[in-house]
Design a protein around this motif. Structure first.
Motif, short mmCIF file in Angstrom:
data_model
loop_
_atom_site.label_atom_id
_atom_site.label_comp_id
_atom_site.label_asym_id
_atom_site.label_seq_id
_atom_site.Cartn_x
_atom_site.Cartn_y
_atom_site.Cartn_z
N GLY A 1 113.31 14.38 26.90
CA GLY A 1 113.61 14.51 25.48
C GLY A 1 112.56 15.25 24.68
O GLY A 1 112.82 15.65 23.54
N LYS A 2 111.37 15.46 25.25
CA LYS A 2 110.31 16.15 24.53
C LYS A 2 110.50 17.67 24.58
O LYS A 2 111.26 18.21 25.39
N TYR A 3 109.74 18.34 23.73
CA TYR A 3 109.74 19.81 23.65
C TYR A 3 108.49 20.34 24.36
O TYR A 3 107.41 19.76 24.25
N VAL A 4 108.65 21.43 25.13
CA VAL A 4 107.50 22.02 25.82
C VAL A 4 107.48 23.53 25.61
O VAL A 4 108.52 24.17 25.41
N GLU A 5 106.29 24.07 25.67
CA GLU A 5 106.09 25.51 25.62
C GLU A 5 105.24 25.93 26.81
O GLU A 5 104.21 25.32 27.09
N LEU A 6 105.66 26.98 27.48
CA LEU A 6 104.95 27.52 28.63
C LEU A 6 104.55 28.96 28.27
O LEU A 6 105.38 29.72 27.77
N ARG A 7 103.30 29.29 28.58
CA ARG A 7 102.77 30.58 28.14
C ARG A 7 102.55 31.53 29.30
O ARG A 7 102.16 31.10 30.40
N CYS A 8 102.80 32.80 29.06
CA CYS A 8 102.56 33.83 30.07
C CYS A 8 101.77 34.99 29.44
O CYS A 8 102.21 35.57 28.44
N ASP A 9 100.64 35.33 30.05
CA ASP A 9 99.86 36.51 29.68
C ASP A 9 100.08 37.57 30.76
O ASP A 9 99.55 37.42 31.87
N PRO A 10 100.81 38.62 30.46
CA PRO A 10 101.08 39.62 31.50
C PRO A 10 99.86 40.52 31.74
O PRO A 10 98.87 40.44 31.02
N ILE A 11 99.98 41.35 32.74
CA ILE A 11 98.95 42.35 32.98
C ILE A 11 98.92 43.31 31.78
O ILE A 11 99.99 43.74 31.30
N SER A 12 97.72 43.63 31.34
CA SER A 12 97.57 44.48 30.17
C SER A 12 98.31 45.80 30.35
O SER A 12 98.16 46.48 31.37
N GLY A 13 99.11 46.15 29.34
CA GLY A 13 99.84 47.41 29.37
C GLY A 13 101.22 47.34 30.00
O GLY A 13 102.00 48.29 29.91
N HIS A 14 101.53 46.21 30.63
CA HIS A 14 102.86 46.08 31.24
C HIS A 14 103.89 45.82 30.16
O HIS A 14 103.78 44.88 29.38
N GLY B 1 93.67 41.10 31.52
CA GLY B 1 93.13 40.41 32.67
C GLY B 1 93.55 41.08 33.96
O GLY B 1 94.33 42.02 33.98
N ALA B 2 93.05 40.56 35.06
CA ALA B 2 93.29 41.17 36.35
C ALA B 2 94.70 40.94 36.84
O ALA B 2 95.23 41.75 37.59
N GLY B 3 95.30 39.82 36.46
CA GLY B 3 96.63 39.50 36.94
C GLY B 3 97.42 38.80 35.86
O GLY B 3 96.99 38.66 34.72
N VAL B 4 98.61 38.34 36.23
CA VAL B 4 99.44 37.60 35.30
C VAL B 4 98.91 36.16 35.22
O VAL B 4 98.71 35.53 36.26
N SER B 5 98.68 35.71 34.02
CA SER B 5 98.12 34.38 33.82
C SER B 5 99.14 33.47 33.15
O SER B 5 99.74 33.85 32.14
N GLN B 6 99.32 32.27 33.72
CA GLN B 6 100.25 31.32 33.14
C GLN B 6 99.52 30.02 32.81
O GLN B 6 98.72 29.54 33.62
N THR B 7 99.81 29.51 31.64
CA THR B 7 99.21 28.23 31.24
C THR B 7 100.26 27.33 30.61
O THR B 7 101.19 27.84 29.94
N PRO B 8 100.14 26.00 30.79
CA PRO B 8 99.22 25.37 31.72
C PRO B 8 99.67 25.55 33.16
O PRO B 8 100.79 25.99 33.41
N SER B 9 98.85 25.18 34.11
CA SER B 9 99.27 25.27 35.51
C SER B 9 100.18 24.10 35.86
O SER B 9 101.05 24.23 36.72
N ASN B 10 99.95 22.98 35.19
CA ASN B 10 100.79 21.80 35.38
C ASN B 10 101.09 21.18 34.02
O ASN B 10 100.21 21.14 33.15
N LYS B 11 102.31 20.69 33.88
CA LYS B 11 102.69 20.02 32.64
C LYS B 11 103.62 18.86 32.98
O LYS B 11 104.64 19.06 33.64
N VAL B 12 103.24 17.68 32.54
CA VAL B 12 104.08 16.51 32.69
C VAL B 12 104.53 16.11 31.29
O VAL B 12 103.70 15.97 30.39
#
Lengths: 111, 113
Positions: free
Chosen positions: B16-29, B1-12
């Motif tokens: 006590g719960k478990y969460v996962e945050l995702r990061c898609d870096p710039i291709s090739g970095h 992609g064109a830039g670094v993408s993070q999902t979700p943009s918001n998480k509530v």
């Protein structure tokens, strides 16, 4: 450990005013120094950097000079515009790969 | 992609719960970083990956925090047993190598209620 101290905001200026945002640092060795900017609703962007003493970083009319003797990297611009309104972060990289940031200074430029 | 993408943009999430945050870096970095930014503060370093391995995880606050990058591209930050103090914006950045400009994503705002 490494640390960065920058002036608290918000800083409010009229358009075309002169801007200075002070930044001082503490680090072992010879860090690289950076200014990042965060415009409303956008991610952090590198504004300018300097990698050794007496280097001057510049971009978009902003300048900062790496002063080893005063451990400072003050950000300056001669004539600010409304579009410069953002949060500015001073940061250093002490030889590893991580950045140490200051707390940020919000700049508001009014007409 | 064109830039670094993070999902979700918001998480509530509930305490006590478990969460996962995702990061898609710039291709090739090859380098990828996680930072945490609390309200009114600058970003604080959490962890740095070079390729698939965590080269520096000294910023992770405790063992509830863990991050992976199994194929050297996408990374996931995992937080177990979330606490209200974990509420912050989690930033991801990537760069093409050591000492080179890092590009930041827009972050994931995590709120623990």
């Amino acid at each position: 450990g490494d640390s960065v101290t920058q002036m608290e905001g918000p800083v409010t200026l009229s358009e075309e005013a002169f801007l200075t945002i002070n930044c001082t640092y503490t680090a072992t060795g010879y860090p690289s120094l950076f200014w990042y900017v965060q415009y409303p609703g956008e991610g952090l962007q590198l504004l300018l950097k300097a990698t050794k003493a007496d280097d001057k970083g510049s971009n978009k009319g902003f300048e900062a000079t790496y002063r080893k003797e005063t451990t400072s990297f003050h950000l300056e611009k001669g004539s600010v515009q409304v579009s410069d309104s953002a949060v500015y972060f001073c940061a250093l990289s002490g030889g590893g790969n991580k950045l140490t940031f200051g707390t940020g200074t919000q700049l508001k430029v009014e007409l | 992609g064109a830039g670094v993408s993070q999902t979700p943009s918001n998480k509530v999430t509930e305490k006590g719960k478990y969460v996962e945050l995702r990061c898609d870096p710039i291709s090739g970095h090859t380098a990828l970083y996680w930072y945490r930014q609390s309200l009114g503060q600058g970003p604080e370093f959490l962890i740095y990956f070079q390729g698939t391995g965590a080269a520096d995880d000294s910023g992770l606050p405790n063992d509830r925090f863990f991050a992976v990058r199994p194929e050297g591209s996408v990374s996931t930050l995992k937080i177990q047993r979330t606490e209200r103090g974990d509420s912050a914006v989690y930033l991801c950045a990537s760069s093409s190598g050591q000492g080179v400009e890092a590009f930041f994503g827009q972050g994931t705002r995590l709120t623990v209620v």
